[in-house]
Design an enzyme around this catalytic site. Structure first.
Site, PDB file in Angstrom:
ATOM      1  N   ASP A  63       0.829  -1.211   0.000  1.00 43.84           N
ATOM      2  CA  ASP A  63       0.000   0.000   0.000  1.00 43.84           C
ATOM      3  C   ASP A  63       0.862   1.259   0.000  1.00 43.84           C
ATOM      4  O   ASP A  63       0.657   2.154   0.827  1.00 43.84           O
ATOM      5  CB  ASP A  63      -0.921   0.019   1.226  1.00 43.84           C
ATOM      6  CG  ASP A  63      -1.704  -1.265   1.414  1.00 43.84           C
ATOM      7  OD1 ASP A  63      -2.020  -1.910   0.402  1.00 43.84           O
ATOM      8  OD2 ASP A  63      -1.987  -1.621   2.567  1.00 43.84           O
ATOM      9  N   GLU A 214     -10.463  -0.212  -3.415  1.00 46.85           N
ATOM     10  CA  GLU A 214      -9.279  -0.039  -2.575  1.00 46.85           C
ATOM     11  C   GLU A 214      -8.310   0.979  -3.184  1.00 46.85           C
ATOM     12  O   GLU A 214      -8.284   1.181  -4.406  1.00 46.85           O
ATOM     13  CB  GLU A 214      -8.566  -1.381  -2.384  1.00 46.85           C
ATOM     14  CG  GLU A 214      -9.409  -2.392  -1.630  1.00 46.85           C
ATOM     15  CD  GLU A 214      -8.642  -3.651  -1.279  1.00 46.85           C
ATOM     16  OE1 GLU A 214      -7.742  -4.044  -2.057  1.00 46.85           O
ATOM     17  OE2 GLU A 214      -8.931  -4.245  -0.222  1.00 46.85           O
TER      18      GLU A 214
END
Length: 610
Positions: A63, A214
């Site tokens: 991420d 996401e």
């Protein structure tokens, strides 16, 4: 108030998307936009002749948030249960990096031994209004925190942005100084001028169109707002993607790129899969790159790593990978001249400083009291005091010092002085995912006699594998060599020159998907593993939060029944430890250094085992 909803447009089926991997888009051929000064990939390559291999940050850097401030680049990653948490790296060329700090030292919501919860999906930003660095980071309960500091290295102050907001916040600062954050629920909020609180909702994406939403992130170019997001899922064989929406106003309506997903790679025989959490950057005017994470199917232990590659803009204003492929690029032209001096992600440590290097962390709140470890009690050495239990014990975690695995073929080595004499007290080297999955090599005792031991914990079950009498005394050189295919071999020495092999090897690769020659890791130290028996944790008396993930996603198991994913989301770690497993009082283990070498070879070695 009625908020704008995403315009309903046709979305390509994933099966069709799989076929569109040889060009950016069959319907719209990538071209250099004549209205911009963008260089082609060949022109960029001629300016920067150096091709760089992907990933640009190896090892678990999931991420990734990446920002440019002046001529400097900063990146941070989801740290889940590791503490200190949210490591921050700095670069001047997007290729060479160094650690500079962490967003926090400890967090009350992070539970000991847990790598599934903690910090989930984050983003980094720079506030032009206050000249502060901002990191937006949610915990698994969807409360979002904002960490802010004038100094990118910290220290950072922490404030709650709000509860039940979602995960994967994406920060955006518009040209007029107004600030926004978009989250996984598809909602974009305007933030206060300081970025520390929410003013209100400005846009909402129709989340029903997507399985997941996401890593949303907004960027602006030529009057268009572009929103990147990742649909489909995160685990292996889910269709993790990078897709794009755009709008003339940040309030919407948002239109969908007819060529979505722009990046996609799952079960296509590619070396790297699941590109996600994309960030667009413009290192030089008109030259754009994307950073994102992906994982290597042959090395789950390295987790989701950070990639970079150039993009091109089409004549009708959409972007696509300059490679013409949707799957992650193996190499890319360097976006800037190299700046290498001082820019290395630290691994080895001689323990000459009074504080731990920034590469180190724990899977629990660090103990800075000096009761678990010290760099000042015996200067020039890391002194670790034996902690109760063994590597499967939560009570031992403050004495298990860790750092990320970032290589395939390498060796770790230490010289440790330890007077093992009671119970099963042990000190040495470890490879560790969590208390349920790990292995070790250390100095210990066998019925009061000093010995060298190798053992493992697999799905919470301890197995003592090999041991031999310790012929070296209280000070021993230990070395674990990894062969490039996630297989560890163990060596010991009295002088650091002549090495003897102990036992066989341990394979710690994947146990669920993408098996190497059909072999399952035992233990599996990868970023996604499989527990064959989800009830085992309870039987061992460990907390419920260490049990198998309560997931609706199942893998095909060797037992003929579904198996749920277990150890997620972090890659493998290694480091030093000291445990006292049955001994009443703590005892110091002194480590002279931890050295990481790129070659696993130790030359000729004589096997010793019993």
């Amino acid at each position: 108030m009625n908020l704008p909803i995403l315009v309903s447009l046709h979305r390509l089926a994933l099966a069709s998307a799989c076929a569109l991997t040889t060009t950016c888009a069959l319907a719209q051929k990538p071209t250099t936009d004549p209205s911009s000064s963008t260089l082609s990939v060949s022109q960029l390559s001629s300016l920067n002749s150096q091709l760089i291999p992907n990933p640009i940050i190896p090892g678990d850097w999931s991420d990734p948030g990446v920002i440019k401030v002046g001529d400097d680049y900063y990146s941070c990653r989801s740290s889940f249960g590791w503490q200190p948490g949210i490591p921050i790296a700095h670069s001047r060329d997007l290729v060479h990096w160094r650690y500079i700090g962490h967003a926090f030292t400890s967090h009350e919501k992070l539970l000991p031994g847990d790598t599934r919860a903690g910090i989930w999906g984050l983003d980094m930003g720079y506030n032009p209004n206050t000249q502060e660095f901002l990191i937006y980071a949610p915990t698994r309960d969807h409360e979002v925190y904002v960490f802010h500091s004038k100094n990118p290295a910290g220290p950072y102050e922490r404030k709650s942005l709000g509860k039940a907001l979602g995960i994967d916040p994406g920060f955006f600062a518009d040209d007029d100084g107004r600030l926004y954050v978009t989250l996984s629920k598809g909602i974009t909020y305007e933030l206060a001028r300081d970025g520390l609180s929410i003013i209100g909702e400005v846009s909402r994406i129709d989340r029903n169109r997507y399985k997941l939403f996401e890593g949303p992130a907004i960027f602006k170019r030529d009057g268009w707002y572009y929103m990147l997001f990742s649909d489909g899922g995160t685990l292996p064989r889910e269709p993790s993607t990078i897709s794009v929406l755009r709008s003339r106003e940040i309030t919407g309506p948002w239109e969908e790129n007819p060529n979505n997903p722009v990046m996609f790679a799952t079960d296509q025989g590619t070396r790297f899969e699941a590109p996600a959490h994309g960030v667009l950057l413009e290192p030089t005017p008109g030259n754009w790159f994307i950073t994102y994470h992906a994982y290597e199917t042959s090395h789950y232990t390295l987790g989701r790593q950070m990639f970079m590659e150039p993009i091109e803009w089409t004549a009708d204003g959409w972007w696509c990978p300059a490679s013409g492929k949707k799957s992650p690029a193996l190499t890319a032209p360097a976006p800037l001249p190299f700046v290498t001096d001082g820019f290395t992600l630290a691994e080895s440590d001689e323990f000459t400083a009074p504080t731990l290097g920034l590469q180190w962390f724990f899977t629990t709140a660090p103990d800075f009291s000096g009761k678990s470890w010290s760099l000042t009690e015996n200067p020039g050495q890391l002194r670790v005091f034996t902690q109760p239990g063994d590597l499967s014990s939560l009570t031992a975690l403050t004495g298990i010092v860790q750092q990320r695995v970032t290589r395939k073929a390498f060796a770790i080595e230490t010289r440790v002085t330890f007077d093992a004499s009671n119970a099963r007290e042990t000190a040495g080297l470890h490879f560790f995912h969590n208390p349920r999955m790990n292995f070790w090599f250390g100095l210990s005792t066998d019925k009061g006699d000093p010995c060298l031991v190798i053992g493992k914990t697999d799905q919470g079950k301890r197995t003592d594998l090999w041991s031999a009498k310790n012929p070296h005394g209280k000070t021993v050189h230990l070395r674990i060599a990894v062969d490039g295919e996630e297989r560890a071999t163990f060596f010991h020495s009295g002088d650091g020159q002549r090495w003897e092999k102990l036992g066989e090897n341990i394979y710690f690769g994947a146990s669920g998907h993408h098996l190497r020659n059909g072999e399952r890791g035992s233990p599996d130290l990868g970023w996604v593993g499989v527990y064959k028996d989800p009830a085992a944790t309870k039987a061992l008396g460990l907390p419920e939060y260490l049990n198998a993930e309560e997931s609706k996603i199942y893998f095909t198991g060797t037992t003929g029944r579904p198996e749920r994913p277990g150890n997620v989301w972090t890659g493998a770690t290694f480091g030093l430890f000291a445990t006292r497993d049955g001994a009443e009082k703590p005892k110091p283990a002194d480590f002279d250094y931890l050295r990481v070498s790129p070659s696993p070879s130790v030359g000729a070695a004589t096997p010793t085992s019993r």
